[in-house]
Design an enzyme around this catalytic site. Structure first.
Site, PDB file in Angstrom:
ATOM      1  N   HIS A 187      -7.714   9.013  -2.017  1.00 32.15           N
ATOM      2  CA  HIS A 187      -7.143   9.060  -0.665  1.00 32.15           C
ATOM      3  C   HIS A 187      -8.124   9.620   0.374  1.00 32.15           C
ATOM      4  O   HIS A 187      -8.238   9.096   1.480  1.00 32.15           O
ATOM      5  CB  HIS A 187      -5.841   9.871  -0.680  1.00 32.15           C
ATOM      6  CG  HIS A 187      -4.864   9.449   0.361  1.00 32.15           C
ATOM      7  ND1 HIS A 187      -3.511   9.414   0.147  1.00 32.15           N
ATOM      8  CD2 HIS A 187      -5.031   9.033   1.641  1.00 32.15           C
ATOM      9  CE1 HIS A 187      -2.899   8.998   1.243  1.00 32.15           C
ATOM     10  NE2 HIS A 187      -3.796   8.764   2.160  1.00 32.15           N
ATOM     11  N   LYS A 241      -2.557   5.612  -4.363  1.00 30.49           N
ATOM     12  CA  LYS A 241      -3.689   6.512  -4.058  1.00 30.49           C
ATOM     13  C   LYS A 241      -3.499   7.867  -4.710  1.00 30.49           C
ATOM     14  O   LYS A 241      -2.380   8.374  -4.778  1.00 30.49           O
ATOM     15  CB  LYS A 241      -3.801   6.745  -2.545  1.00 30.49           C
ATOM     16  CG  LYS A 241      -3.794   5.500  -1.713  1.00 30.49           C
ATOM     17  CD  LYS A 241      -4.061   5.797  -0.248  1.00 30.49           C
ATOM     18  CE  LYS A 241      -3.762   4.584   0.602  1.00 30.49           C
ATOM     19  NZ  LYS A 241      -2.336   4.483   0.969  1.00 30.49           N
ATOM     20  N   ASP A 284       0.846  -1.197   0.000  1.00 33.59           N
ATOM     21  CA  ASP A 284       0.000   0.000   0.000  1.00 33.59           C
ATOM     22  C   ASP A 284       0.880   1.244   0.000  1.00 33.59           C
ATOM     23  O   ASP A 284       1.490   1.575   1.017  1.00 33.59           O
ATOM     24  CB  ASP A 284      -0.888  -0.012   1.258  1.00 33.59           C
ATOM     25  CG  ASP A 284      -1.799   1.196   1.315  1.00 33.59           C
ATOM     26  OD1 ASP A 284      -2.775   1.232   0.547  1.00 33.59           O
ATOM     27  OD2 ASP A 284      -1.543   2.120   2.111  1.00 33.59           O
ATOM     28  N   TYR A 289       2.582   9.858   0.121  1.00 35.95           N
ATOM     29  CA  TYR A 289       3.661   9.367   0.992  1.00 35.95           C
ATOM     30  C   TYR A 289       5.034   9.656   0.382  1.00 35.95           C
ATOM     31  O   TYR A 289       6.058   9.360   1.006  1.00 35.95           O
ATOM     32  CB  TYR A 289       3.550   7.846   1.233  1.00 35.95           C
ATOM     33  CG  TYR A 289       2.250   7.358   1.831  1.00 35.95           C
ATOM     34  CD1 TYR A 289       1.361   8.220   2.471  1.00 35.95           C
ATOM     35  CD2 TYR A 289       1.893   6.004   1.766  1.00 35.95           C
ATOM     36  CE1 TYR A 289       0.163   7.754   2.998  1.00 35.95           C
ATOM     37  CE2 TYR A 289       0.706   5.532   2.299  1.00 35.95           C
ATOM     38  CZ  TYR A 289      -0.160   6.419   2.905  1.00 35.95           C
ATOM     39  OH  TYR A 289      -1.334   5.953   3.424  1.00 35.95           O
TER      40      TYR A 289
HETATM   41  N1  LIG Z   1      -5.738   5.881   3.519  1.00 35.53           N
HETATM   42  C1  LIG Z   1      -5.352   6.549   4.568  1.00 35.53           C
HETATM   43  O1  LIG Z   1      -5.742   7.717   4.787  1.00 35.53           O
HETATM   44  C2  LIG Z   1      -4.403   5.901   5.537  1.00 35.53           C
HETATM   45  C3  LIG Z   1      -4.251   6.434   6.822  1.00 35.53           C
HETATM   46  C4  LIG Z   1      -3.373   5.810   7.708  1.00 35.53           C
HETATM   47  C5  LIG Z   1      -2.704   4.660   7.291  1.00 35.53           C
HETATM   48  N2  LIG Z   1      -2.853   4.171   6.031  1.00 35.53           N
HETATM   49  C6  LIG Z   1      -2.125   2.951   5.582  1.00 35.53           C
HETATM   50  O2  LIG Z   1      -2.192   1.985   6.622  1.00 35.53           O
HETATM   51  C7  LIG Z   1      -0.866   1.611   6.983  1.00 35.53           C
HETATM   52  C8  LIG Z   1      -0.787   1.244   8.457  1.00 35.53           C
HETATM   53  O3  LIG Z   1      -1.239   2.298   9.275  1.00 35.53           O
HETATM   54  P1  LIG Z   1      -0.267   3.098  10.269  1.00 35.53           P
HETATM   55  O4  LIG Z   1       1.067   3.172   9.673  1.00 35.53           O
HETATM   56  O5  LIG Z   1      -0.989   4.342  10.613  1.00 35.53           O
HETATM   57  O6  LIG Z   1      -0.266   2.288  11.610  1.00 35.53           O
HETATM   58  P2  LIG Z   1      -0.283   0.764  12.117  1.00 35.53           P
HETATM   59  O7  LIG Z   1       0.106  -0.177  11.065  1.00 35.53           O
HETATM   60  O8  LIG Z   1      -1.558   0.587  12.822  1.00 35.53           O
HETATM   61  O9  LIG Z   1       0.861   0.868  13.216  1.00 35.53           O
HETATM   62  C9  LIG Z   1       2.173   1.155  12.850  1.00 35.53           C
HETATM   63  C10 LIG Z   1       2.976   1.323  14.122  1.00 35.53           C
HETATM   64  O10 LIG Z   1       2.976   0.109  14.867  1.00 35.53           O
HETATM   65  C11 LIG Z   1       4.323  -0.370  15.025  1.00 35.53           C
HETATM   66  N3  LIG Z   1       4.258  -1.832  14.824  1.00 35.53           N
HETATM   67  C12 LIG Z   1       4.069  -2.520  13.693  1.00 35.53           C
HETATM   68  N4  LIG Z   1       4.027  -3.840  13.929  1.00 35.53           N
HETATM   69  C13 LIG Z   1       4.203  -3.990  15.266  1.00 35.53           C
HETATM   70  C14 LIG Z   1       4.267  -5.112  16.130  1.00 35.53           C
HETATM   71  N5  LIG Z   1       4.141  -6.351  15.668  1.00 35.53           N
HETATM   72  N6  LIG Z   1       4.472  -4.890  17.454  1.00 35.53           N
HETATM   73  C15 LIG Z   1       4.611  -3.636  17.937  1.00 35.53           C
HETATM   74  N7  LIG Z   1       4.552  -2.528  17.183  1.00 35.53           N
HETATM   75  C16 LIG Z   1       4.340  -2.708  15.844  1.00 35.53           C
HETATM   76  C17 LIG Z   1       5.140   0.362  14.000  1.00 35.53           C
HETATM   77  O11 LIG Z   1       6.448   0.622  14.461  1.00 35.53           O
HETATM   78  P3  LIG Z   1       7.774   0.072  13.703  1.00 35.53           P
HETATM   79  O12 LIG Z   1       7.737   0.577  12.299  1.00 35.53           O
HETATM   80  O13 LIG Z   1       8.865   0.675  14.524  1.00 35.53           O
HETATM   81  O14 LIG Z   1       7.704  -1.418  13.812  1.00 35.53           O
HETATM   82  C18 LIG Z   1       4.398   1.687  13.854  1.00 35.53           C
HETATM   83  O15 LIG Z   1       4.797   2.575  14.883  1.00 35.53           O
HETATM   84  C19 LIG Z   1      -0.039   2.864   6.638  1.00 35.53           C
HETATM   85  O16 LIG Z   1       1.328   2.599   6.591  1.00 35.53           O
HETATM   86  C20 LIG Z   1      -0.664   3.230   5.305  1.00 35.53           C
HETATM   87  O17 LIG Z   1      -0.150   2.372   4.279  1.00 35.53           O
HETATM   88  C21 LIG Z   1      -3.718   4.772   5.164  1.00 35.53           C
END
Ligand SMILES: NC(=O)c1ccc[n+]([C@@H]2O[C@H](COP(=O)([O-])OP(=O)(O)OC[C@H]3O[C@@H](n4cnc5c(N)ncnc54)[C@H](OP(=O)(O)O)[C@@H]3O)[C@@H](O)[C@H]2O)c1
Length: 283
Positions: free
Chosen positions: A109, A76, A46, A51
């Protein structure tokens, strides 16, 4: 470890798990994440124009010698490119950056915000017409949206010829947006969970911890397993290769109905929780 299973959802087949890449901008990080993720069986990535990581992602694929046709690339269109012509231009620019002939998924997005646009409905419809034209031109295989609420989806459906296959929304314990979730289920629109770990902020929740202890799993794995048992595809982000492995190791256990109900009942305990109609900074 089990391989990543497929979410068969109406006519759509998509992995239950993909790689989030928001905030992965450094070339070295992207290279190691893509390499490790691919070897672990992740195929869905994704990315987003916003980004600023499309070129970094393309280089990571090339440097790791990964064949394009083995990947599902989800990109996106950003808010500055709304409308028929602009979305077409934006998609072509993204294809050029990624050096690919097609995208597997292309998502809007953010919906045009009601706060900023009286004609939000018209803007979203016009953008969607552009998205549909990209499918007709063979540049995009599937089109969808992000952060669309029920009202945005219903409005879009008045004029759309192709239904969105995905609504990528924030979805995690404490923030499952139940009404929207149920609406998407009834409309066969797949929910793709952004921030499935609540942006890393919900992992010390006591209910998750208790369930994790009984299953000998981490709280992150409980969050992801809960999502997939709800037919939701999750795209956690990590730059830590051990966690990439941990996050994919969720296909060898099940949560009971009782455990799922306990997780459903967790009140908000962290995450972004952005209301797409309230935001003004995203345009
Ligand atoms: N469409 C939209 O508007 C939108 C909005 C938000 C997100 N997204 C997409 O969704 C993806 C994921 O969302 P997100 O990045 O907000 O947050 P997330 O995946 O919910 O959480 C990421 C965080 O959790 C940590 N993490 C990951 N795996 C872990 C584990 N097994 N144990 C402990 N900590 C862990 C990561 O740190 P480390 O990297 O240090 O491991 C990072 O700080 C984004 O990268 C993006 O591609 C889309």
């Amino acid at each position: 470890m089990n391989r990543i299973e497929t979410n068969i959802y109406g006519d759509l087949s998509i992995p239950y798990l993909g790689c989030g890449t928001w905030q992965i901008t450094k070339a070295d990080d992207m290279k190691s994440v893509v390499k490790e993720a691919y070897s672990l069986g992740y195929r869905l990535f994704d990315i987003a124009a916003a980004y600023s990581n499309e070129i970094t992602f393309r280089k990571a694929i090339a440097e790791n010698n990964i064949p394009r046709d083995e990947l599902l690339i989800s990109d996106k269109v950003w808010n500055t490119s709304r409308g028929y012509e602009k979305v077409r231009e934006a998609c072509k620019a993204s294809l050029h950056k990624i050096k690919t002939d097609y995208l597997d998924f292309y998502l809007i997005h953010w919906p045009a915000s009601k706060k900023l646009h009286d004609n939000w409905e018209e803007i979203n419809a016009d953008t969607w017409r552009g998205m549909e034209s990209l499918v007709y031109d063979g540049l995009v295989r599937n089109i969808g949206v992000c952060n669309f609420k029920k009202e945005h989806l219903k409005a879009l459906q008045k004029t759309s010829k192709i239904k969105p296959v995905i609504d990528q929304i924030e979805f995690h314990p404490g923030y499952m947006q139940a009404e929207l979730y149920n609406y998407c289920l009834s409309e066969s629109i797949l929910i793709e969970a952004s921030s499935p770990l609540g942006n890393g902020q919900i992992l010390s929740n006591s209910v998750l911890k208790e369930i994790a202890a009984t299953k000998n799993k981490s709280t992150a794995q409980i969050c992801l397993r809960w999502a997939i048992q709800k037919k939701v595809t999750a795209i956690p982000k990590t730059t830590n290769t051990d966690r990439l492995k941990e996050n994919a190791d969720i296909f060898d256990f099940e949560l009971s109905e009782k455990e799922i109900a306990l997780i459903d009942a967790i009140p908000f305990c962290g995450g972004l929780a952005i209301d797409s109609d309230e935001v003004t900074q995203f345009g």
